[in-house]
Design an enzyme around this catalytic site. Structure first.
Site, short mmCIF file in Angstrom:
data_model
loop_
_atom_site.label_atom_id
_atom_site.label_comp_id
_atom_site.label_asym_id
_atom_site.label_seq_id
_atom_site.Cartn_x
_atom_site.Cartn_y
_atom_site.Cartn_z
N SER A 115 0.84 -1.20 0.00
CA SER A 115 0.00 0.00 0.00
C SER A 115 0.87 1.24 0.00
CB SER A 115 -0.90 0.02 1.24
OG SER A 115 -1.57 1.26 1.37
N TYR A 133 -1.48 -0.47 10.36
CA TYR A 133 -1.69 -0.84 8.96
C TYR A 133 -0.52 -0.34 8.12
CZ TYR A 133 -3.71 -1.16 4.30
OH TYR A 133 -3.93 -1.45 2.98
#
Length: 267
Positions: free
Chosen positions: A150, A163
């Site tokens: 990501s 995350y």
């Protein structure tokens, strides 16, 4: 890339019940994959729809329920591909998050949150590669692993600190495995930004999702909110022979949103 460049291939996609995972699975089927192993953690009906779309495109689809954070489940997922004697491309797409967007609120996440995210997002990808290694090495060409990281892991933004940290770890994992598994296996990663899927709007009213979508488009140089299919095309490229001389690479697929972030200087 040729329209049939996955002809006869066996493909494994984790987290393939919806969104990006589904888009990857269906595109490989459309490009000729013979067998697509569709992994899902809990959404059986959604996974069945992914399988239906893969089969409509001409591939055989096999559904395997499993949590990639559990090594035994990773082995079962790999075993679903064993009858073909090979895995040509493994897409490590399964992932989870904790929504705590105010990164300054250090009490919003716990050690358990970190452990849960790392167990799926990092350890799960590692375990899947380990479980699939012999079948990846059995492919006629070097087997391809494509990890879904990501932009959060590059810039330190995103749904929560754990995350972002887990996705940063995934890019490092990609480098380590690319060195260790060459020349028989290539390992690369994509780093998506905003993807217009239900995952990004979980728990939000529709008006808020609309604002999020519009804001995401406005923040990118290309002025678009990426769809799952937009991102899947890049993942499938890294899984195909068109990228046969690429390994250990992290490809940012974010419509250029990273250009506004100073941390990119580290690249």
């Amino acid at each position: 890339m040729a329209a049939n460049d996955f002809a006869g291939w066996t493909v494994v996609v984790t987290g393939a019940s919806t969104g990006l995972g589904r888009a990857i699975a269906v595109e490989t089927a459309q490009r000729g994959a013979a067998l697509v192993v569709v992994n899902y953690a809990s959404s059986a009906d959604d996974a069945a729809e992914t399988a239906r779309q893969c089969e409509a495109a001409g591939a055989k689809a096999v559904l395997v329920q499993g949590d990639v954070g559990e090594d035994a489940d990773c082995i079962r997922i790999a075993e679903a591909a064993a009858p073909s004697g090979r895995i040509d491309a493994l897409f490590n797409n399964a992932g989870v998050t904790k929504f705590a967007p105010n990164h300054a609120d250090l009490d919003a996440v716990t050690a358990d949150d970190f452990m849960r995210l790392y167990r799926v997002n990092v350890i799960g990808a590692y375990q899947m590669v380990r479980a699939c290694r012999s079948l990846l090495e059995a492919a006629p060409q070097p087997g391809a692993v494509v990890n879904t990281a990501s932009i959060a892991g590059v810039t330190g933004i995103g749904s929560s600190v754990p995350y972002a940290a887990s996705k940063g770890a995934m890019t490092t994992l990609t480098l380590s495995l690319a060195r260790a598994l060459a020349p028989r296996i290539r390992v690369n990663a994509i780093c998506p930004g905003f993807i217009d899927t239900p995952w990004f709007g979980k728990g939000m009213p529709e008006a808020s999702v609309d604002r999020l979508r519009a804001g995401a488009a406005a923040a990118t140089p290309l002025k678009v909110a990426s769809t799952a299919e937009d991102i899947a095309a890049s993942a499938v490229f890294l899984g195909s022979t068109a990228s046969r001389h690429i390994t250990g690479e992290t490809l940012l697929v974010d419509a250029g949103s990273h250009l506004g972030y100073a941390p990119m200087g580290m690249r």
